[in-house]
Structure formats: structure tokens, C-alpha cells
Design an enzyme around this catalytic site. Structure first.
Site, PDB file in Angstrom:
ATOM      1  CG  ASP A   1       0.431   5.907  10.014  1.00  0.00           C
ATOM      2  OD1 ASP A   1       1.506   6.545   9.995  1.00  0.00           O
ATOM      3  OD2 ASP A   1      -0.562   6.254   9.364  1.00  0.00           O
TER       4      ASP A   1
ATOM      5  N   GLY B   1       0.840  -1.204   0.000  1.00  0.00           N
ATOM      6  CA  GLY B   1       0.000   0.000   0.000  1.00  0.00           C
ATOM      7  C   GLY B   1       0.865   1.240   0.000  1.00  0.00           C
TER       8      GLY B   1
ATOM      9  CG  ASN C   1      -3.203   4.271  11.367  1.00  0.00           C
ATOM     10  OD1 ASN C   1      -2.953   3.940  10.204  1.00  0.00           O
ATOM     11  ND2 ASN C   1      -3.291   5.535  11.738  1.00  0.00           N
TER      12      ASN C   1
ATOM     13  CG  ASP D   1      -3.855   9.351  12.190  1.00  0.00           C
ATOM     14  OD1 ASP D   1      -5.062   9.644  12.288  1.00  0.00           O
ATOM     15  OD2 ASP D   1      -3.316   9.048  11.112  1.00  0.00           O
TER      16      ASP D   1
ATOM     17  CE  LYS E   1      -6.105   6.843   9.935  1.00  0.00           C
ATOM     18  NZ  LYS E   1      -6.275   7.802   8.846  1.00  0.00           N
TER      19      LYS E   1
ATOM     20  N   GLY F   1       1.149   5.461   1.513  1.00  0.00           N
ATOM     21  CA  GLY F   1       0.652   6.528   2.373  1.00  0.00           C
ATOM     22  C   GLY F   1       1.001   7.861   1.745  1.00  0.00           C
TER      23      GLY F   1
ATOM     24  CB  THR G   1      -8.339  10.583  10.961  1.00  0.00           C
ATOM     25  OG1 THR G   1      -7.048  10.187  10.481  1.00  0.00           O
ATOM     26  CG2 THR G   1      -9.393  10.227   9.934  1.00  0.00           C
TER      27      THR G   1
ATOM     28  CE  LYS H   1       5.068   4.525   6.831  1.00  0.00           C
ATOM     29  NZ  LYS H   1       4.074   4.617   7.901  1.00  0.00           N
TER      30      LYS H   1
END
Ligand SMILES: Nc1ncnc2c1ncn2[C@@H]1O[C@H](COP(=O)(O)OP(=O)(O)OP(=O)(O)O)[C@@H](O)[C@H]1O
Length: 440
Positions: free
Chosen positions: A231, A97, A215, A210, A212, A99, A249, A119
Site C-alpha cells: 500500500d 478486499g 499494510n 502509512d 501500520k 480500499g 493513520t 489492484k
């Protein structure tokens, strides 16, 4: 399955609008050699919302196959971007993925054949560098079963490569949807693991900022998998009440942050309250198409337990949420206290074992289709997207609605959607020097 919205990144000063836009345009351009049109790229980041994977007639395995095919098609290009020193040690297998400033790939250690995630972060632009530094500062310091583990780092002037343990079990909400059965007990299992991570992080003075469902990743697909907090790009080190920058967010942002008050790790506990609410219902406590109205309802703390499956949810579970979604951060449950809440301690032993799965997944699906029909990219917008650049507008060009938000003493929603640059403006509001390096 994502339930989030585009991120609110630390604020930039007015002066930095232009440079920030320029650097983001440059950053976006730098990615135009990527393999597909922009629309497709956005889908990649959150496959739950992509058109093909979105098809309700497809089963989870077909969706997985489509996803894998998409990922495999991209491997050669990403291999080219990797530094030889990294590829000498790791075999790049697939793109997982992306970011705002990163690409995450699945790799295999050449000698041990052990799988990892890398990453790769673009650090040429100051915003990317700042996000990377924040994440590294935390990851290099932490070691906990419920926090993603950094294995090693390769640093180059333009890119930083973080070798991380590979999480293959998917996001928290994806698992809820895919398992077919979900009770309060299952919810407490996940909450316990998130809390274990938060007790640890907060004891080190780390605020995630962050938190959520996107993550929160399961380490492996098995039922007994650890849940990992990931994250840390927006995380901060701070003594209590010394943080000031507004970020996160939207649906998960704590009221004190929206009101521009100094805040602490209690903002993570508010986010945990939102996560618990979503986990038990598939809906969000605070939701509105208008960000101004969303922020207003957050600062008023107005939410309800209406609609399915709330009548089937125990009062103890609701009590847990009520004690987290408390406006006053000083009276909100801390992570230490939350682990001792009877609903968590007993793993909902005294609650009914009602299967909440149907209502939860129905609500999650409805929400996903609503957000994709409203704005195909709303859930996947990153600050490098063209749509996001449109949000970097000076205050005088803002719609009336936002001016009203300012009058109400809230942060201005549009200005809040900014790349991760230092919040000079914040310092004017809060002359006290922040202890946290990211804040100061
Ligand atoms: N260690 C890991 N194992 C497996 N997947 C991972 C790992 N780390 C990140 N991912 C996945 O890679 C994707 C990109 O993650 P990343 O943290 O770079 O960005 P993001 O959080 O999605 O976006 P942003 O940069 O805007 O915060 C996400 O889908 C994430 O779930």
C-alpha cells in the site's frame, strides 16, 4: 487483525471542499451497484471486525470459510467490471478486499496458471488518480524481497490495473494471534523484515507514510514467509526534510507531522516504533477516542509500558521502542541504525523466551471489540464512506474541542480526514517549494 483507525489523507484546500465532497459522493454512488449494503461493504475491507467473522465462538477455519464464501459471492460482478484486455490474460478468482479507491482481486494468469493479485484503481476522480500515481511511481521503481512486487500494469482512462505478487499469508497481527505462541524473538523476525524494506526504501528517497500492521502482509502462510510492505498510495519521494503534507493513520502519525513541521522518512521510523509496541503488547502506545487528545498525547510523546505483558518484556526491547518513539526526529533511530540495535541484531537472544501470546491476543481482541462497539465502522472507514464525508466540514462548523487543538498548534483532526487532494493550504504554511512532486 487491524489495529488501525481511519486514515488521514493529504489535505485539501478550503476551496476544494465542495468538489471533493461531490467527487466522493459520485464515487460512492458509482459503487452502489456493488452487491451489498454499505455496512456489509465496510466489513469486507477488514474482515476481522465483521459481525459474522467477529463471532468469538468461531474458529479460524470457520471464519476463513465465511470470508471465502462472501468473496466468492462477489466474483461475477467484479469480473464484469474488468477490462477485456485484462481478463483475456488473467482469470478473476475472488475479491480479496477493497480500499478507498481500489478493489483487490485474486487472479490466475491464464497461460501459466500462476496466482497474482490485481489492484484495480478508480482514477476518474483526481484523488484516485493521485493515489494511483503515487503508488505506481514507487512500485515501478522498487524491487525488494520485503516490498510487494509489481508485475505489470494495464492503464485505461477510468481504471488502472496493477498486477501484483499475491500475498496469501495474511496480515502481521492476524498471524500473531493465530499462531498460539509468540516471543520477542518472533517479534524481532518481523521487525527485521520491515527494517530491511525501510532501509531499502529510504535509501531510494521513498517515505511510505502509512506504515501500520494492516499494510504488512505475509507472502505465504508458512512460518518462513517473507513479510511484505504494501500500500504505497500515500508514499512520497523526497530529499530529507522536504515533506509537508499531513497524512497517514492517526495512531501512527509522527509528532513532527502533526506539528506541521517539514518532515522526512523518520516518520516511518516513528510508525515502526508504534508497530513494535503493538507487536509486543497488543496495545497501542497512543490511544484516545478523541482525536484531539490522541494527537496531543503523540506530540507530548506520552506513553508507558504499563499493564500486561510489559513486565515480561525485556529492557532491550523497550529500549528499541524508546529510541524510535523519540519526539525529535533528528535523534530518532534511522532504519540503518535500527537494524544494528542489539535487540534486533541478536534476535532477542538475551531476552526471556516468555510466551507473550496470551496477553497480546487478549489485548488485541479487547481493542477490536472496543472499537467495534464504539463505532462499528471506525476501523474500516475510508474516505468514500458516508461517515467520512461527514468529516469534510468547514472549520467554522467544527466542535469546540478541535478549535482548542488548533490553539495548541496541532493540525485540526477533522480537517485532516480528507480525501487525497493536494495540500494547497500546506504551501501557504510552507512557502518553500517541496521537492517531492506530490507535495509540490
Ligand atoms: N498483493 C496483495 N496480495 C494480497 N492481498 C492484498 C494485496 N494488496 C492488497 N491486498 C489486500 O486487499 C485489501 C485492499 O487493499 P488496498 O491496498 O487496496 O486498500 P487498503 O490499504 O486496505 O485501503 P486504502 O485504500 O484506504 O489504503 C487489503 O485487505 C489488503 O490487505
Amino acid at each position: 487483525m487491524g489495529c488501525g483507525n481511519s486514515k488521514v489523507l493529504p489535505e485539501a484546500s478550503k476551496k476544494s471542499y465542495v468538489s471533493v465532497v461531490q467527487s466522493l459522493v459520485a464515487f460512492s454512488k458509482g459503487h452502489e451497484d456493488d452487491d451489498e449494503p454499505k455496512k456489509q461493504k465496510k466489513k469486507q475491507k477488514n474482515p476481522s471486525f465483521s459481525a459474522s467473522v467477529d463471532n468469538p465462538h468461531l474458529g479460524p477455519s470457520s471464519k476463513q470459510q465465511i470470508k471465502q464464501r462472501q468473496e466468492w459471492n462477489k466474483v461475477p460482478r467484479y469480473k464484469d467490471k474488468f477490462e477485456p484486455r485484462v481478463t483475456a490474460r488473467y482469470d478473476i478468482k475472488a475479491l480479496i478486499g477493497r480500499g478507498s479507491f481500489s478493489r483487490v482481486v485474486r487472479v490466475e494468469h491464464r497461460a501459466t496458471r500462476q496466482p497474482f493479485a490485481i489492484k484495480m484503481m478508480e482514477v476518474e476522480a483526481p484523488e484516485g488518480r493521485e493515489v494511483c500515481d503515487s503508488e505506481l511511481a514507487v512500485l515501478q521503481r522498487v524491487s525488494h524481497a520485503n516490498v510487494i512486487q509489481l508485475v505489470e500494469v494495464f492503464q485505461f482512462p477510468q481504471r488502472v490495473y496493477m498486477v501484483l505478487e499475491l500475498a496469501t499469508g495474511g496480515e502481521l497481527l492476524d498471524r500473531v494471534v493465530s499462531r498460539g505462541h509468540f516471543t520477542e524473538r518472533d517479534a524481532t523476525q518481523a521487525i527485521q523484515m520491515i527494517l530491511a524494506a525501510l532501509v531499502y526504501l529510504h535509501s531510494l528517497g521513498i517515505t511510505h507514510r502509512d506504515l501500520k500492521p494492516e499494510n504488512l502482509l505475509y507472502y505465504h502462510p508458512g512460518a518462513d514467509s517473507r513479510l511484505l510492505v504494501t500500500d504505497f498510495g500515500l508514499s512520497a519521494f523526497a530529499k530529507s526534510w522536504s515533506l509537508r503534507t499531513t497524512c497517514g493513520t492517526p495512531e501512527y502519525i509522527a509528532p513532527e507531522m502533526l506539528l506541521r513541521r517539514p518532515y522526512s522518512c523518520a516518520v516511518d521510523m516513528w510508525a515502526l516504533g508504534v508497530i513494535a509496541y503493538i507487536l509486543l503488547s497488543g496495545t497501542v502506545p497512543f490511544e484516545d477516542d478523541s482525536r484531539t487528545r490522541l494527537y496531543r498525547s503523540i506530540v507530548r510523546g506520552k506513553y508507558s509500558f504499563r499493564g500486561n505483558p510489559w513486565p515480561s518484556v525485556s529492557n532491550l526491547a523497550k529500549d528499541f521502542i524508546l529510541r524510535l518513539l523519540v519526539l525529535d526526529p533528528a535523534t530518532r533511530l534511522t532504519a540503518e541504525k535500527a537494524v544494528r540495535h542489539p535487540w534486533v541484531v541478536t534476535m532477542a537472544a538475551n531476552s526471556s523466551m516468555t510466551n507473550l501470546h496470551r496477553s497480546i491476543s487478549q489485548n488485541l481482541r479487547q481493542r477490536a471489540s472496543r472499537s467495534s462497539s464504539r463505532c462499528p465502522s471506525s476501523s474500516t472507514t475510508s474516505s468514500t464512506d458516508a461517515s467520512s464525508l461527514g468529516r469534510l466540514m468547514p472549520p467554522e462548523t467544527k466542535p469546540k474541542q478541535q478549535q482548542q487543538g488548533r490553539a495548541a498548534g496541532l493540525i485540526q483532526p477533522q480537517r485532516a480526514i480528507q480525501p487525497r487532494a493536494r495540500g494547497h493550504k500546506e504551501h501557504q504554511h510552507h512557502p518553500t517549494k517541496a521537492l517531492d512532486s506530490r507535495e509540490g
